[in-house]
Design an enzyme around this catalytic site. Sequence first.
Site, PDB file in Angstrom:
ATOM      1  N   CYS A  26       4.920  22.167   3.135  1.00  0.00           N
ATOM      2  CA  CYS A  26       4.810  20.708   3.161  1.00  0.00           C
ATOM      3  C   CYS A  26       5.472  20.092   1.931  1.00  0.00           C
ATOM      4  O   CYS A  26       5.341  18.896   1.690  1.00  0.00           O
ATOM      5  CB  CYS A  26       3.350  20.270   3.261  1.00  0.00           C
ATOM      6  N   TYR A  73      -3.554  31.649   3.431  1.00  0.00           N
ATOM      7  CA  TYR A  73      -3.960  30.237   3.429  1.00  0.00           C
ATOM      8  C   TYR A  73      -4.252  29.793   4.876  1.00  0.00           C
ATOM      9  O   TYR A  73      -3.701  28.830   5.379  1.00  0.00           O
ATOM     10  CB  TYR A  73      -2.871  29.347   2.825  1.00  0.00           C
ATOM     11  N   CYS A  81       2.872   4.039   4.070  1.00  0.00           N
ATOM     12  CA  CYS A  81       4.120   4.323   4.800  1.00  0.00           C
ATOM     13  C   CYS A  81       5.234   3.401   4.310  1.00  0.00           C
ATOM     14  O   CYS A  81       5.581   2.419   4.958  1.00  0.00           O
ATOM     15  CB  CYS A  81       3.917   4.197   6.298  1.00  0.00           C
ATOM     16  N   GLN A 116      -4.339  19.241  10.779  1.00  0.00           N
ATOM     17  CA  GLN A 116      -3.088  18.499  10.641  1.00  0.00           C
ATOM     18  C   GLN A 116      -3.248  17.099  11.234  1.00  0.00           C
ATOM     19  O   GLN A 116      -3.810  16.932  12.313  1.00  0.00           O
ATOM     20  CB  GLN A 116      -1.942  19.230  11.350  1.00  0.00           C
ATOM     21  N   ASP A 164       1.373  29.713   4.544  1.00  0.00           N
ATOM     22  CA  ASP A 164       1.268  28.252   4.708  1.00  0.00           C
ATOM     23  C   ASP A 164       0.475  27.693   3.528  1.00  0.00           C
ATOM     24  O   ASP A 164      -0.684  27.305   3.670  1.00  0.00           O
ATOM     25  CB  ASP A 164       0.584  27.929   6.038  1.00  0.00           C
ATOM     26  N   CYS A 218       0.845  -1.196   0.000  1.00  0.00           N
ATOM     27  CA  CYS A 218       0.000   0.000   0.000  1.00  0.00           C
ATOM     28  C   CYS A 218       0.879   1.244   0.000  1.00  0.00           C
ATOM     29  O   CYS A 218       2.084   1.174   0.222  1.00  0.00           O
ATOM     30  CB  CYS A 218      -0.985  -0.014   1.171  1.00  0.00           C
TER      31      CYS A 218
END
Length: 462
Positions: free
Chosen positions: A420, A327, A82, A298, A393, A79
């Site tokens: 990010c 943002y 991670c 988050q 952001d 998947c």
Amino acid sequence: MTIKKRKAYELEIIDLAFGGRGLAKPDGLPVFIDRCVPGDVVFAKITKKKKSWAEGKLINIITPSPLRNQGRCQYNNFCGGCKWQQIAYDLQLEYKKRHVTESLEHIGGLKDVLVNDVIPSDNIYEYRNKMEFSCSSKRWLLPWELENDEIKKDFGIGLHVPGTFDKVIDIQHCDIMPDLGNKILDDVRNFIKTSDLPAYDLRSHEGFWRFLMLRHSVAFDTWMVNIVTKEKNREILGNLATVLSQKYPQVQSIVNNITDSKSGVATDKEEISLYGEDYIKEKLGNFEFKISANSFFQTNTRACEKLYSKVSEYAALTGDEIVMDLYSGTGTIPIWLSGQAKMVYGIEIVKSAVIDAKQNAQLNGIENCEFLEGDIKDVLPQLKQNPDVMIIDPPRMGMHKDVVQQVLSISPEKIVYVSCNPATLARDLELLGSKYEVRHIQPIDMFPHTYHIESVALLLRK
């Protein structure tokens, strides 16, 4: 060695590239291969070939790298959740720092910027406060399931196979969400199997069950269950809500979002409350926030507090400043900074997020935050207040070029940029470089076992 498309080769992985893929360099040609660790010797098929680079698909590992660990999760090789579990956590942090530094140098031309060591996540498992699982009428069978003739390719609920839009792995246990979430997931799976209603099919666009979204409040240890379906069925959804609410006292909210959208995204057309409130509460520091089914928040709560603490440190407010947050989402950063500033303005294009931000400010008794709805490039020129400090952001794509020019025109004394995506961070810092000096960059890990990394940059006007 002449690399050709659709041919397979033995390759040595020498590095991890930005994006998390292994890097081989046969005769100097960069070849990017997913699910590899530096030091692996692999057999891979070339799937894409360009003049200066290529992509390959891993067939098998000939010699495992000494850096390779056994991932805790049985699905991590299949998947997309991670993929870096095979790499020790301290080494993950080293690669993430390097990816930020290399992006600054290669994309932004910024070679002497101080990039601090990555601030780690306290928890590297069970850290996600939100998980979204897709339903499928024909689940993807894993290698050990293919070997068992008794296992049928029937209903599954879980995560997508990377690179596919309709292939779902039936996830029995996800290690990056709290364990109670797995119990809820299993009960929903069993209920759906006995419901006589089919899962939604992304090809035929027929079926009923679409997604299960779970949200967890770390501060209060409460849960929201959001069941996304194609259409209404109050009786069967009510029965499911009864099962979950009676079994799990921690479940404080159960909602049904309904959407007939043909895209594979759990956005709603209508929401029905099935049990409790239509939100749960979470805390960041001393502040409380209402989180509804479709609110942005988050996904790593404790790491988010570290992120916002660094924003506060870099802003270094004295109580007299005007702060502007571009943002601003559901208002988390403006509210976090409200006690340190004279006034905080937040600009956000998503109407529901602005509504949430105003409610969150009211919930915390905050009167010096004002939230403005609209596209930043349209709202900024209308504002008469020039900020002392600007918080930026943006989403992964970074800032719109018109917004960059407006920021340069306003020219606040200080900018705190929250990113990010190291690539768009580097691009935007270069664009701001005509007027601003980058003093520090602090990476913060909010997504263990992935290549994703958040960064906070401090920019001072020259």
